[in-house]
Write a protein that holds these residues in place. Sequence first.
Motif, short mmCIF file in Angstrom:
data_model
loop_
_atom_site.label_atom_id
_atom_site.label_comp_id
_atom_site.label_asym_id
_atom_site.label_seq_id
_atom_site.Cartn_x
_atom_site.Cartn_y
_atom_site.Cartn_z
N GLU A 34 0.99 -1.35 -0.12
CA GLU A 34 0.00 -0.03 0.11
C GLU A 34 1.02 1.29 0.08
OE1 GLU A 34 -3.55 -0.21 2.85
OE2 GLU A 34 -2.75 -2.12 3.16
N PHE A 35 0.64 2.12 -0.97
CA PHE A 35 1.42 3.23 -1.10
C PHE A 35 0.60 4.68 -0.83
CE2 PHE A 35 3.63 0.18 -3.65
CZ PHE A 35 4.66 -0.11 -2.91
N ARG A 36 0.35 5.01 0.37
CA ARG A 36 -0.67 6.05 0.64
C ARG A 36 -0.06 7.25 1.12
NH1 ARG A 36 -5.87 3.89 3.44
NH2 ARG A 36 -5.73 1.62 3.06
N GLY A 37 1.44 7.30 1.31
CA GLY A 37 2.28 8.37 1.85
C GLY A 37 2.94 9.25 0.99
N ARG A 38 4.21 9.56 1.29
CA ARG A 38 4.91 10.28 0.46
C ARG A 38 5.72 9.90 -0.69
NH1 ARG A 38 7.05 15.00 4.71
NH2 ARG A 38 7.04 15.97 2.76
N GLU A 39 5.37 8.38 -0.98
CA GLU A 39 6.35 7.85 -1.92
C GLU A 39 6.82 8.36 -3.36
OE1 GLU A 39 3.60 6.66 -0.18
OE2 GLU A 39 4.33 4.71 0.79
N TRP A 40 5.82 8.95 -3.95
CA TRP A 40 6.11 9.57 -5.19
C TRP A 40 7.15 10.97 -4.94
CZ3 TRP A 40 5.03 7.78 -9.72
CH2 TRP A 40 4.42 6.75 -9.82
N GLU A 41 6.81 11.37 -3.94
CA GLU A 41 7.67 12.77 -3.83
C GLU A 41 9.09 12.43 -3.47
OE1 GLU A 41 7.74 15.71 -0.23
OE2 GLU A 41 6.07 14.67 -0.39
N TYR A 42 9.22 11.10 -2.54
CA TYR A 42 10.51 10.80 -2.23
C TYR A 42 11.25 10.26 -3.20
CZ TYR A 42 9.26 11.63 2.72
OH TYR A 42 8.84 12.23 3.93
N VAL A 43 10.59 9.25 -4.05
CA VAL A 43 11.16 8.59 -5.23
C VAL A 43 11.57 9.78 -6.28
CG1 VAL A 43 10.94 6.85 -7.04
CG2 VAL A 43 10.35 6.46 -4.63
N LYS A 44 10.67 10.44 -6.59
CA LYS A 44 10.92 11.61 -7.56
C LYS A 44 12.17 12.52 -7.28
CE LYS A 44 8.57 15.53 -10.06
NZ LYS A 44 10.07 16.40 -10.00
N CYS A 46 14.81 11.46 -5.68
CA CYS A 46 16.05 10.55 -6.11
C CYS A 46 16.30 10.78 -7.45
CB CYS A 46 15.86 9.06 -5.69
SG CYS A 46 15.42 8.64 -4.03
N LEU A 47 15.13 10.77 -8.31
CA LEU A 47 15.22 10.83 -9.78
C LEU A 47 15.74 12.30 -10.33
CD1 LEU A 47 12.09 8.93 -11.05
CD2 LEU A 47 14.31 7.89 -10.58
N ALA A 57 20.98 10.26 0.60
CA ALA A 57 20.38 10.90 1.97
C ALA A 57 19.34 9.92 2.56
CB ALA A 57 20.06 12.29 1.71
N PHE A 58 18.49 9.34 1.55
CA PHE A 58 17.57 8.33 2.07
C PHE A 58 17.92 7.18 2.60
CE2 PHE A 58 14.93 10.98 -0.94
CZ PHE A 58 13.81 11.37 -0.14
N VAL A 59 18.94 6.45 2.19
CA VAL A 59 19.57 5.51 3.00
C VAL A 59 19.98 5.91 4.48
CG1 VAL A 59 21.50 3.87 3.04
CG2 VAL A 59 20.32 4.30 0.44
N ASP A 60 20.68 7.01 4.46
CA ASP A 60 21.12 7.23 5.84
C ASP A 60 19.94 7.54 6.62
OD1 ASP A 60 23.58 7.24 5.10
OD2 ASP A 60 23.73 9.37 4.52
N ARG A 61 19.03 8.24 6.13
CA ARG A 61 17.59 8.55 6.96
C ARG A 61 16.91 7.23 7.48
NH1 ARG A 61 12.48 11.86 4.81
NH2 ARG A 61 11.12 10.91 6.08
N ILE A 278 16.90 4.66 -3.97
CA ILE A 278 15.80 4.90 -4.42
C ILE A 278 14.76 3.82 -3.87
CG2 ILE A 278 16.11 3.00 -6.24
CD1 ILE A 278 14.58 5.11 -8.13
N ASN A 279 15.24 2.82 -3.32
CA ASN A 279 14.49 1.83 -2.49
C ASN A 279 14.22 2.32 -1.16
OD1 ASN A 279 15.97 0.15 -4.63
ND2 ASN A 279 14.13 -1.16 -3.93
#
Length: 404
Positions: A34-44, A46-47, A57-61, A278-279
Amino acid sequence: MSSPLSDMEIKTLVGTLRAALPKGQEAFPLHEPEFRGREWEYVKSCLDDGWVSSVGAFVDRFEQDLADKCGVKHAIATVNGTAALHAALMAIGVVANDEVFVPALTFVATANAVAHAGAVAHFVDCDTQRLGVDVPKLAEYLEEIAIRDGEGPHGPIYRNRNTGRVLRAVMPMHVFGVPMDIQPLVDLATQYGMVIVEDAAEALGSTYRRQPVGSFGAASALSFNGNKIITTGGGGAVLTNSEELAKRVRHLCTTAKRAHPWLYEHDCIGYNYRMPNINAALGCAQLEQLDTRIKLKKKLAGVYEKALEGFPGVQVLRAPDDSSSNHWLNAIVLRPGTSSEQRDQVLLALNEAGLSCRPVWNLMHTLPMFADNPRMDLSCAEGMAMRIINMPSSSYLAEVAHDA
Ligand SMILES: Cc1ncc(COP(=O)(O)O)c(C=O)c1O
């Protein structure tokens, strides 16, 4: 009650469980991401930034957020949960030909990781209440088979008197998110000089005596596979309180490369096991939703419990009062004495009604590659395997399900 279910009872059971789920829906997958949060924003992001691979930064966080959530000092994000288990076993010093106690009732990855480390999985039985390692039974068994062979740097060394192999570690697993009775296992492992590598792949967010599971082992592993309570597509993590172990895990998972701005220096055989940024971006967004998801899943478990009120002896698997489950995968437990034919009859009827229900995994000692591995009496696991049925468990079902 121990009489098997009659054909009429099976029909009513299936009808009642179906009626507890939303009316407008025809098919109920076992578990959906289920993807109902900020997934699009965070993945975008990265791109947009170009940080898509194994650092960022996302790996560290994500690692920091996981460590905080699980009450440990260090988390190392990996490509999947199996890699996390393998890296944890190697980091704690499991070497070829060691023996590692593994539940017979687990997903195959637990035993595979032991084999990947060159060691031998020794299968142990489960209890009926939590489905985790039966610690008193293991204690009795160790009295019979363990023989002391000196002192190591971390305590006594024991061998299996039948095989001569060192009894190096034990891997408790929290089945479907229900915490096993881990404190007595910690005590037993200490007595025998064994290290605990907790397989907490299914149990992110579960607690035992108010302490997060995954924080009891010397090292622990989580999974973020697509079917888990939160997902990074594929992913996992090693958790530990030991700075030394954390460093070793990180090193092994990063091709054993020594830190240097441009030289390629590798000091042992390493692995490419680090989670891409990205993951991890997905993971950060998913972790923000974990608490809400657990609340919904708890509600769904309540819906199944209510539906089963009229079926004596058929129960929803529950964590005892000293623990709380993340309710990752709901399971109903059929009456004692249920045969595999009867279980399959129930499974068939549920699947025909649109509920993608599943039996528990084939027990490890019944798989061809582990058939000759050492094992204790596994009668409880063998009995429980006939009785367990996993129910559709996506958290959104709780929002639309009605009490039966
Ligand atoms: C108990 C258990 N251990 C290990 C794993 C392995 O995780 P992964 O699929 O991420 O490799 C899983 C799930 O898949 C699991 O359920």
